[in-house]
Design a protein around this motif. Structure first.
Motif, PDB file in Angstrom:
ATOM      1  N   HIS A 169       0.793  -1.227   0.000  1.00  0.00           N
ATOM      2  CA  HIS A 169       0.000   0.000   0.000  1.00  0.00           C
ATOM      3  C   HIS A 169       0.826   1.279   0.000  1.00  0.00           C
ATOM      4  O   HIS A 169       0.318   2.325  -0.353  1.00  0.00           O
ATOM      5  CB  HIS A 169      -0.927   0.042   1.222  1.00  0.00           C
ATOM      6  CG  HIS A 169      -1.906  -1.080   1.260  1.00  0.00           C
ATOM      7  ND1 HIS A 169      -2.878  -1.252   0.305  1.00  0.00           N
ATOM      8  CD2 HIS A 169      -2.064  -2.094   2.129  1.00  0.00           C
ATOM      9  CE1 HIS A 169      -3.581  -2.321   0.580  1.00  0.00           C
ATOM     10  NE2 HIS A 169      -3.116  -2.860   1.690  1.00  0.00           N
ATOM     11  N   ILE A 170       2.094   1.208   0.420  1.00  0.00           N
ATOM     12  CA  ILE A 170       2.905   2.420   0.518  1.00  0.00           C
ATOM     13  C   ILE A 170       4.361   2.131   0.209  1.00  0.00           C
ATOM     14  O   ILE A 170       4.897   1.094   0.581  1.00  0.00           O
ATOM     15  CB  ILE A 170       2.776   3.096   1.904  1.00  0.00           C
ATOM     16  CG1 ILE A 170       3.566   4.400   1.921  1.00  0.00           C
ATOM     17  CG2 ILE A 170       3.194   2.171   3.021  1.00  0.00           C
ATOM     18  CD1 ILE A 170       3.190   5.358   3.005  1.00  0.00           C
ATOM     19  N   PHE A 190       0.976   3.669  -8.970  1.00  0.00           N
ATOM     20  CA  PHE A 190       0.625   4.451  -7.784  1.00  0.00           C
ATOM     21  C   PHE A 190      -0.614   5.281  -8.079  1.00  0.00           C
ATOM     22  O   PHE A 190      -0.838   5.726  -9.199  1.00  0.00           O
ATOM     23  CB  PHE A 190       1.789   5.348  -7.353  1.00  0.00           C
ATOM     24  CG  PHE A 190       2.938   4.585  -6.771  1.00  0.00           C
ATOM     25  CD1 PHE A 190       2.899   4.158  -5.453  1.00  0.00           C
ATOM     26  CD2 PHE A 190       4.035   4.251  -7.545  1.00  0.00           C
ATOM     27  CE1 PHE A 190       3.932   3.422  -4.907  1.00  0.00           C
ATOM     28  CE2 PHE A 190       5.088   3.521  -7.011  1.00  0.00           C
ATOM     29  CZ  PHE A 190       5.035   3.106  -5.694  1.00  0.00           C
ATOM     30  N   LYS A 191      -1.435   5.486  -7.049  1.00  0.00           N
ATOM     31  CA  LYS A 191      -2.667   6.266  -7.175  1.00  0.00           C
ATOM     32  C   LYS A 191      -2.582   7.610  -6.454  1.00  0.00           C
ATOM     33  O   LYS A 191      -3.342   8.519  -6.748  1.00  0.00           O
ATOM     34  CB  LYS A 191      -3.858   5.483  -6.604  1.00  0.00           C
ATOM     35  CG  LYS A 191      -4.059   4.120  -7.221  1.00  0.00           C
ATOM     36  CD  LYS A 191      -4.488   4.232  -8.651  1.00  0.00           C
ATOM     37  CE  LYS A 191      -4.759   2.843  -9.229  1.00  0.00           C
ATOM     38  NZ  LYS A 191      -4.527   2.789 -10.649  1.00  0.00           N
ATOM     39  N   SER A 192      -1.640   7.705  -5.482  1.00  0.00           N
ATOM     40  CA  SER A 192      -1.525   8.917  -4.660  1.00  0.00           C
ATOM     41  C   SER A 192      -0.074   9.213  -4.353  1.00  0.00           C
ATOM     42  O   SER A 192       0.764   8.302  -4.302  1.00  0.00           O
ATOM     43  CB  SER A 192      -2.276   8.735  -3.340  1.00  0.00           C
ATOM     44  OG  SER A 192      -3.622   8.403  -3.562  1.00  0.00           O
ATOM     45  N   ILE A 243      -2.608   8.204   4.740  1.00  0.00           N
ATOM     46  CA  ILE A 243      -2.380   6.825   4.299  1.00  0.00           C
ATOM     47  C   ILE A 243      -3.690   6.038   4.349  1.00  0.00           C
ATOM     48  O   ILE A 243      -3.991   5.265   3.447  1.00  0.00           O
ATOM     49  CB  ILE A 243      -1.304   6.131   5.166  1.00  0.00           C
ATOM     50  CG1 ILE A 243       0.045   6.808   5.016  1.00  0.00           C
ATOM     51  CG2 ILE A 243      -1.209   4.641   4.839  1.00  0.00           C
ATOM     52  CD1 ILE A 243       0.585   6.840   3.609  1.00  0.00           C
ATOM     53  N   ASN A 244      -4.466   6.240   5.382  1.00  0.00           N
ATOM     54  CA  ASN A 244      -5.726   5.514   5.524  1.00  0.00           C
ATOM     55  C   ASN A 244      -6.775   5.941   4.503  1.00  0.00           C
ATOM     56  O   ASN A 244      -7.603   5.132   4.096  1.00  0.00           O
ATOM     57  CB  ASN A 244      -6.278   5.680   6.941  1.00  0.00           C
ATOM     58  CG  ASN A 244      -5.448   4.961   7.980  1.00  0.00           C
ATOM     59  OD1 ASN A 244      -4.744   4.000   7.685  1.00  0.00           O
ATOM     60  ND2 ASN A 244      -5.512   5.440   9.212  1.00  0.00           N
ATOM     61  N   LYS A 258      -4.932   3.838  -2.896  1.00  0.00           N
ATOM     62  CA  LYS A 258      -3.664   3.117  -2.801  1.00  0.00           C
ATOM     63  C   LYS A 258      -3.325   2.443  -4.115  1.00  0.00           C
ATOM     64  O   LYS A 258      -4.220   2.151  -4.879  1.00  0.00           O
ATOM     65  CB  LYS A 258      -3.758   2.100  -1.673  1.00  0.00           C
ATOM     66  CG  LYS A 258      -3.990   2.832  -0.374  1.00  0.00           C
ATOM     67  CD  LYS A 258      -3.868   1.996   0.824  1.00  0.00           C
ATOM     68  CE  LYS A 258      -4.267   2.712   2.084  1.00  0.00           C
ATOM     69  NZ  LYS A 258      -5.357   3.602   2.060  1.00  0.00           N
ATOM     70  N   PRO A 259      -2.060   2.198  -4.334  1.00  0.00           N
ATOM     71  CA  PRO A 259      -0.917   2.438  -3.464  1.00  0.00           C
ATOM     72  C   PRO A 259      -0.493   3.908  -3.450  1.00  0.00           C
ATOM     73  O   PRO A 259      -0.760   4.656  -4.363  1.00  0.00           O
ATOM     74  CB  PRO A 259       0.181   1.544  -4.044  1.00  0.00           C
ATOM     75  CG  PRO A 259      -0.199   1.322  -5.464  1.00  0.00           C
ATOM     76  CD  PRO A 259      -1.697   1.430  -5.537  1.00  0.00           C
ATOM     77  N   VAL A 260       0.189   4.268  -2.344  1.00  0.00           N
ATOM     78  CA  VAL A 260       0.652   5.629  -2.099  1.00  0.00           C
ATOM     79  C   VAL A 260       2.176   5.663  -2.183  1.00  0.00           C
ATOM     80  O   VAL A 260       2.848   4.777  -1.657  1.00  0.00           O
ATOM     81  CB  VAL A 260       0.221   6.099  -0.687  1.00  0.00           C
ATOM     82  CG1 VAL A 260       0.775   7.482  -0.374  1.00  0.00           C
ATOM     83  CG2 VAL A 260      -1.295   6.074  -0.547  1.00  0.00           C
ATOM     84  N   TYR A 268       5.873   6.696   8.844  1.00  0.00           N
ATOM     85  CA  TYR A 268       5.137   5.445   8.709  1.00  0.00           C
ATOM     86  C   TYR A 268       5.382   4.527   9.906  1.00  0.00           C
ATOM     87  O   TYR A 268       4.443   3.974  10.473  1.00  0.00           O
ATOM     88  CB  TYR A 268       5.527   4.750   7.404  1.00  0.00           C
ATOM     89  CG  TYR A 268       4.861   3.420   7.225  1.00  0.00           C
ATOM     90  CD1 TYR A 268       3.543   3.344   6.783  1.00  0.00           C
ATOM     91  CD2 TYR A 268       5.522   2.242   7.515  1.00  0.00           C
ATOM     92  CE1 TYR A 268       2.909   2.119   6.637  1.00  0.00           C
ATOM     93  CE2 TYR A 268       4.899   1.014   7.370  1.00  0.00           C
ATOM     94  CZ  TYR A 268       3.593   0.959   6.921  1.00  0.00           C
ATOM     95  OH  TYR A 268       2.972  -0.249   6.785  1.00  0.00           O
ATOM     96  N   ASP A 308      -4.240  -0.675   7.732  1.00  0.00           N
ATOM     97  CA  ASP A 308      -3.786  -1.945   7.128  1.00  0.00           C
ATOM     98  C   ASP A 308      -2.966  -2.798   8.037  1.00  0.00           C
ATOM     99  O   ASP A 308      -2.456  -2.539   9.015  1.00  0.00           O
ATOM    100  CB  ASP A 308      -3.038  -1.701   5.817  1.00  0.00           C
ATOM    101  CG  ASP A 308      -1.816  -0.822   5.967  1.00  0.00           C
ATOM    102  OD1 ASP A 308      -1.260  -0.695   7.065  1.00  0.00           O
ATOM    103  OD2 ASP A 308      -1.432  -0.241   4.932  1.00  0.00           O
TER     104      ASP A 308
END
Length: 111
Positions: free
Chosen positions: A4-5, A24-26, A79-80, A84-86, A100, A111
């Motif tokens: 996710h990160i 990646f989405k963010s 992050i929440n 995702k993924p970030v 993190y 997560d």
């Protein structure tokens, strides 16, 4: 780091296309503007490049070596909530990793 990160050093605007191509989405930018001087791209410039690639973008400036609980809580919230993924970035990626790890220790991550 996880599915996710991930963390990275300073991104340049032209690299956001590759970030999107890698799935990646963010993007979270943890660098204060001008931390290393005028040659560093500003958060606004990175934001435009990220949005042009369809990425969600957050600028959460955190001063290196001075991470606060508020910083950790805000990072965990992003992050929440972000798609995702970030990919989180700062000068070297260490500050993002520290945020993190602290959020994980405080049990603030979903997560």
């Amino acid at each position: 780091m996880t599915q996710h990160i991930s963390f990275a050093g300073q991104l340049q605007p032209q690299q956001l296309k590759e970030v999107a191509e890698r799935g990646f989405k963010s993007v979270i930018n943890n660098r204060p503007d001008y931390e290393e001087g005028a040659h560093q791209p500003t958060a606004a410039v990175i934001q435009v490049a990220a949005q042009e690639q369809g990425l969600s973008y957050v600028h959460q400036p955190v001063v290196s070596g001075q991470i606060t609980q508020q910083d950790v809580e805000a990072f965990a919230k992003y992050i929440n909530e972000l798609p995702k993924p970030v990919l989180a970035f700062c000068r070297t990626g260490n500050r993002c990793n520290n945020l993190y790890q602290l959020a994980k220790q405080m049990d603030l991550l979903d997560d």
